[in-house]
Motif scaffolding. Sequence first.
Motif, short mmCIF file in Angstrom:
data_model
loop_
_atom_site.label_atom_id
_atom_site.label_comp_id
_atom_site.label_asym_id
_atom_site.label_seq_id
_atom_site.Cartn_x
_atom_site.Cartn_y
_atom_site.Cartn_z
N GLY A 7 0.83 -1.20 0.00
CA GLY A 7 0.00 0.00 0.00
C GLY A 7 0.86 1.24 0.00
N PRO A 8 0.26 2.42 0.08
CA PRO A 8 1.05 3.66 0.09
C PRO A 8 1.87 3.82 1.35
N VAL A 9 1.47 3.16 2.43
CA VAL A 9 2.25 3.11 3.67
C VAL A 9 2.46 1.65 4.02
N ILE A 10 3.72 1.28 4.27
CA ILE A 10 4.06 -0.11 4.62
C ILE A 10 4.94 -0.13 5.86
N LEU A 58 -3.13 1.05 -9.32
CA LEU A 58 -4.49 1.43 -8.94
C LEU A 58 -4.74 1.30 -7.44
N GLY A 59 -3.71 0.90 -6.69
CA GLY A 59 -3.84 0.78 -5.25
C GLY A 59 -4.67 -0.42 -4.81
N LEU A 60 -4.76 -1.45 -5.65
CA LEU A 60 -5.64 -2.58 -5.36
C LEU A 60 -4.94 -3.75 -4.67
N ALA A 61 -3.61 -3.71 -4.55
CA ALA A 61 -2.89 -4.86 -4.00
C ALA A 61 -3.30 -5.16 -2.56
N GLY A 62 -3.62 -4.12 -1.79
CA GLY A 62 -4.04 -4.33 -0.42
C GLY A 62 -5.51 -4.08 -0.20
N ASP A 63 -6.24 -3.88 -1.29
CA ASP A 63 -7.67 -3.58 -1.22
C ASP A 63 -8.43 -4.75 -0.59
N LEU A 86 -9.87 6.10 -10.26
CA LEU A 86 -8.53 5.73 -9.81
C LEU A 86 -7.48 6.15 -10.83
N ARG A 87 -7.78 5.97 -12.11
CA ARG A 87 -6.83 6.37 -13.15
C ARG A 87 -6.63 7.89 -13.15
N LYS A 88 -7.70 8.64 -12.95
CA LYS A 88 -7.58 10.10 -12.88
C LYS A 88 -6.69 10.52 -11.72
N GLN A 89 -6.87 9.89 -10.57
CA GLN A 89 -6.05 10.21 -9.40
C GLN A 89 -4.60 9.82 -9.62
N LEU A 90 -4.39 8.66 -10.24
CA LEU A 90 -3.03 8.18 -10.50
C LEU A 90 -2.24 9.19 -11.32
N PHE A 91 -2.83 9.68 -12.39
CA PHE A 91 -2.09 10.60 -13.26
C PHE A 91 -1.98 12.00 -12.64
N GLN A 96 7.48 5.16 -8.35
CA GLN A 96 6.25 4.75 -9.01
C GLN A 96 5.05 5.27 -8.21
N MET A 97 4.21 6.01 -8.90
CA MET A 97 3.04 6.57 -8.26
C MET A 97 1.92 5.54 -8.21
N SER A 98 1.04 5.72 -7.24
CA SER A 98 -0.15 4.89 -7.09
C SER A 98 -1.36 5.79 -6.92
#
Length: 400
Positions: A37-40, A56-61, A301-306, A373-375
């Motif tokens: 996630g963004p914090v680990i 897309l931030g889904l790995a820990g979703d 999510l894509r809008k936020q990513l970019f 790498q941005m998320s």
Amino acid sequence: MTQSTNTAFYDRISAELTDIDAQGLTKPERVIASRQGPVISVNGRDVLNFCANNYLGLAGDERVTQAGIRAMEKWGAGTASVRFICGTLEIHKELERAVADYLGFEDAILFAAAFDANGGIFEPLFTEADAIVSDSLNHASIIDGVRLCKAKRYRFATSDMADLEAQLKQARADGAREIIIATDGAFSMDGYIAKLKDIRALADQYGALIMVDDCHATGFMGDKGRGSYAHCGVEVDFVTGTFGKALGGAMGGFICAKANVVALLKQRARPYLFSNALAPAVCGSSLEAIRIAAGEEGDALRKQLFANAARFRSAMTEAGFTLQPGEHPIIPVMLGDAKLAQDMAARMLELGVYVIGFSFPVVPRGQARIRTQMSAAHTFEQIDAAVAAFIQAGKELGVI
């Protein structure tokens, strides 16, 4: 042979490791004690994470996690075999259909890893009568896949369309039956996006097929995140990709293509025939990630990513760092020296930001970098905090 007679071998291995370390090329493995996630959690404390392919931030979703758990509860840990023997489950077929429909292809085939997808695509489809024209910066898995194939090999300088045309002309002059152009859709070390419109035009002119590795594009590039070819507005013949990045972050790869191509790959692709079927938990998580990515939430999510990528890129450029140009969420901070990249990454971790230094052989000598790498899961506040840490470390190490 006894252990003592092998001393020279083990001494040579130790010496090589010592030399790697002396050059600043050792790649440390840091242990994470939390979900991605963004914090680990690393070394007993929370740090900002700016080096995962978690676009897309889904790995820990939690939805993705629970979908994997439900699949494991129904199907167990795995098939204990390869699919053609006793290994195809209904969820495998469901995932193949889902990814093919999402990306706009007739069919798909699953692999245990995206590396296997690239390793298995060329040899069953092309022979010594054919030619593969490959971008010089293609991922190692494409390079290895090409090596396993008997087709004639040609290489063009990355994104150099004049060189690509020269190689296509040469392949035709050499009598190639079929020509396939192989390229990353987005190059993982630089964030460059392939010039697929130009490649498509040249492929049409010379009667060539196109294969795109979209591991760093599927889920977030182009309309609905369908990939680099959608971003560029073209059609291609084969797409390889992964469930290990934007589409859930677990593992596993795929090839999307026409149905008859997939049918032949299922008969001949060695990584498919001789590797266990993809674990049900991975299939379940990936299906849920595709559902999210393909819908309105995926658009947000894509809008936020970019937006996150643009904010980071602007602030780092203003601070005086040298970045690779582009629009991709991969944003390399160029440092040049391998040891400097490792020292910078270590200092950043001390400052509470997890990043990794990349050096040879992952990138060319003299082009060491920290690949950020941005998320979509990052907040602007987290991005600003990472930039502040970069500025402090950069001043301490003489980078800026």
